[in-house]
Design a protein around this motif. Structure first.
Motif, PDB file in Angstrom:
ATOM      1  N   SER A 193       1.318  -0.965  -0.701  1.00  0.00           N
ATOM      2  CA  SER A 193      -0.206  -0.588   0.149  1.00  0.00           C
ATOM      3  C   SER A 193       0.594   1.107  -0.231  1.00  0.00           C
TER       4      SER A 193
ATOM      5  N   TYR B 266       0.686  11.918  -1.762  1.00  0.00           N
ATOM      6  CA  TYR B 266       0.832  11.689  -0.332  1.00  0.00           C
ATOM      7  C   TYR B 266       2.107  12.517  -0.030  1.00  0.00           C
TER       8      TYR B 266
ATOM      9  N   ILE C 256      -2.798   1.444  -4.896  1.00  0.00           N
ATOM     10  CA  ILE C 256      -3.748   3.005  -4.441  1.00  0.00           C
ATOM     11  C   ILE C 256      -4.778   2.296  -3.668  1.00  0.00           C
TER      12      ILE C 256
ATOM     13  N   LEU D 240      -0.330   4.221   0.888  1.00  0.00           N
ATOM     14  CA  LEU D 240      -0.735   4.963   1.715  1.00  0.00           C
ATOM     15  C   LEU D 240       0.347   4.629   3.143  1.00  0.00           C
TER      16      LEU D 240
ATOM     17  N   TYR E  79      -7.941   6.851  -2.521  1.00  0.00           N
ATOM     18  CA  TYR E  79      -7.566   7.690  -2.978  1.00  0.00           C
ATOM     19  C   TYR E  79      -8.447   8.924  -3.972  1.00  0.00           C
TER      20      TYR E  79
END
Length: 505
Positions: free
Chosen positions: A281, A317, A498, A283, A502
């Motif tokens: 991931s 990000y 993602i 994130l 997102y």
């Protein structure tokens, strides 16, 4: 009154006229089907082409993804019908895919086709049918003898319950003694549900048989936060050490807990072991970067760029103060404040050829902020990421909730390239280590993770001690060669992805 009668007569005449016309229309013959009209044989092929035509990173390099391709329906269907399966179509639409042109000529090494997205989503969260170990094949001499040494064992896995541990040496699979000629075909047995392994020891240069062990794969769930430890006095520094094996969003809170431990211990140096971490991931990668370096505030950590059709999705990000907690189904269940370190001003990363994508993103994303020293061997080299596409045209193929219920096929094409704050993204063939240590040279003396004398960790700790220097090699190092077992990797082992969050930001 006469006027009313006239109106009634007129209305009746008009009604009769319309009814008569209607009857004539109903008696018209049905249109004759065009005998030359092409029928689509597999609706999934249409999804594959349209999803790739929308999102694929190298869209402009693939002539068969031109917007003109589906202008003539018959020609378009004829093209789609020319492929034996949706999977075959998918890989042929990729730009010089490794499965089509081979490693040497490949541009796209990492897009893949998904037969069952429900099972795939489970595997993204570390749930899979597995023996629970990672192995490394090594040719150990000029005679062509090959062994497998155990790099990693997942807690409570079949391998762990059988007493297998990191550093164990395997010389045979299902009764086949491994050598340079047969190791590849014999290793394919590791894809079976049950396997028998022959374990040996190395004593004074001789391979000594110990025992056979038979294990059966089961469904396991692996916590990627494998080990956290603090070395209290490395040249006066408190050094945190973390073995982290995958950026899995359902373990964000466990990762945050590890940094709470480091924060409470007051570490001043951090060694991040990503040798087995192929990514995951994006994130979660941003969350890890936020934990490592609080002084970045909320600056940009990584910038994503999509193809020209989706340039509106380009975004960043950032370093964060809070993280999302997810369950294994990818559903958000809460939030936590991130435990951000303020006492670490440089980072050591232990690397291998399996260090990829989101792991390399940590290296690239933090380098504009702090020195990042790599110890080990060259990383994989993946500066692009993917998204999951479902057969859901109304969502531009991004939402599972509205996917065609007639099948579970999905795709995981490369859809974006990733850059750091200052626009750097030049690691498509990997990052070279600052301190090179080839772990497999020491195949017969592999120590547990966290042992201060484990060869790769020791090199990082020695650099903190100010004792940097060339590692002493085993006497037979030049006779030792790495053997490729990449076919045993999961398709997503080196992925960076993602999710739909997102696009909903």
């Amino acid at each position: 009154m006469k006027k009313i009668n006239y109106l009634i007569v007129f209305y009746l005449l008009v009604s009769i006229t319309f009814l008569s016309c209607s009857d004539n229309n109903n008696n018209d013959p049905e249109p004759t089907p065009n005998p030359n009209e092409v029928t689509l044989e597999n609706e999934i092929n249409d999804f594959v082409w349209k999803g790739m035509n929308s999102w694929y990173n190298w869209l402009d390099n693939v002539s068969n993804l031109s917007d003109l391709k589906d202008d003539d329906k018959d020609d378009y269907y004829t093209y789609l019908n020319g492929y034996s399966s949706p999977e075959n179509l998918f890989y042929n639409l990729c730009y010089n895919h490794i499965s089509i042109v081979g490693e040497a000529n490949a541009v796209d090494r990492d897009s893949w086709f998904i037969e069952d997205y429900v099972e795939q989503n489970k595997q993204f969260q570390g749930i899979s049918l597995s023996f629970g170990f990672r192995l490394q094949a090594v040719r150990i001499n000029d005679a062509g003898d090959v062994i497998l040494y155990v790099r990693y064992v997942a807690p409570d896995s079949p391998a762990d319950l059988a007493g297998i541990k990191r550093g164990d040496i395997i010389s045979g699979i299902d009764g086949i003694t491994l050598n340079a000629n047969n190791y590849s075909s014999a290793s394919a047995n590791l894809l079976n549900e049950t396997v028998t392994l022959s374990f040996i020891d190395e004593v004074d240069g001789e391979l000594v048989y110990l025992e056979d062990k038979t294990i059966t794969a089961t469904e396991i769930s692996e916590d990627p936060v494998y080990l956290k430890k603090v070395f209290n006095d490395i040249n006066g520094e408190k050094v945190g050490y973390l073995v982290y094996n995958g950026f899995r969003s359902s373990y964000n809170d466990e990762l945050n807990a590890a940094f709470e431990y480091f924060k409470n211990e007051g570490i001043t140096e951090l060694v991040l072991d990503l040798r087995l971490n192929g990514g995951g991931s994006v994130l979660t990668s941003a969350y890890l970067a936020s934990m490592i370096y609080a002084n970045a505030g909320t600056d940009n950590f990584a910038v994503l760029k999509f193809n020209s059709k989706h340039s509106n999705e380009n975004g960043a990000y950032t370093f964060e103060d809070k993280l999302n907690v997810y369950n294994v189904d990818g559903e958000k269940t809460g939030e936590e404040s991130i435990n951000r370190l303020t006492t670490v001003n440089r980072l050591y990363v232990l690397t291998s050829g399996d260090t990829a994508s989101a792991s390399e993103m940590i290296i690239n994303g933090l380098r504009p902020f702090i020195p990042v020293t790599l110890v080990g061997t060259e990383t994989y080299g993946k500066n692009v990421g993917s998204i999951t596409l479902y057969d859901s045209p109304n969502s531009d193929y991004t939402k599972q909730s509205t996917a065609n219920t007639n099948h579970l096929v999905a795709m995981q094409p490369i859809a974006f390239q990733i850059y750091n704050k200052i626009g750097e993204s030049d690691y498509s063939r990997g990052f070279k280590p600052d301190i090179e240590v080839v772990e497999y040279y020491y195949w017969n003396e592999i120590l547990p993770f966290g042992d201060e004398n484990e060869v790769v960790l020791k090199a990082a700790l020695d650099d903190i001690r100010g004792l940097s220097g060339r590692m002493s090699l085993p006497k037979n190092a030049h006779d030792i060669a790495l053997k490729d077992l990449s076919k045993l990797d999961q398709k997503f082992d080196k992925d960076m992805y993602i999710n739909s969050d997102y696009f909903n930001k």
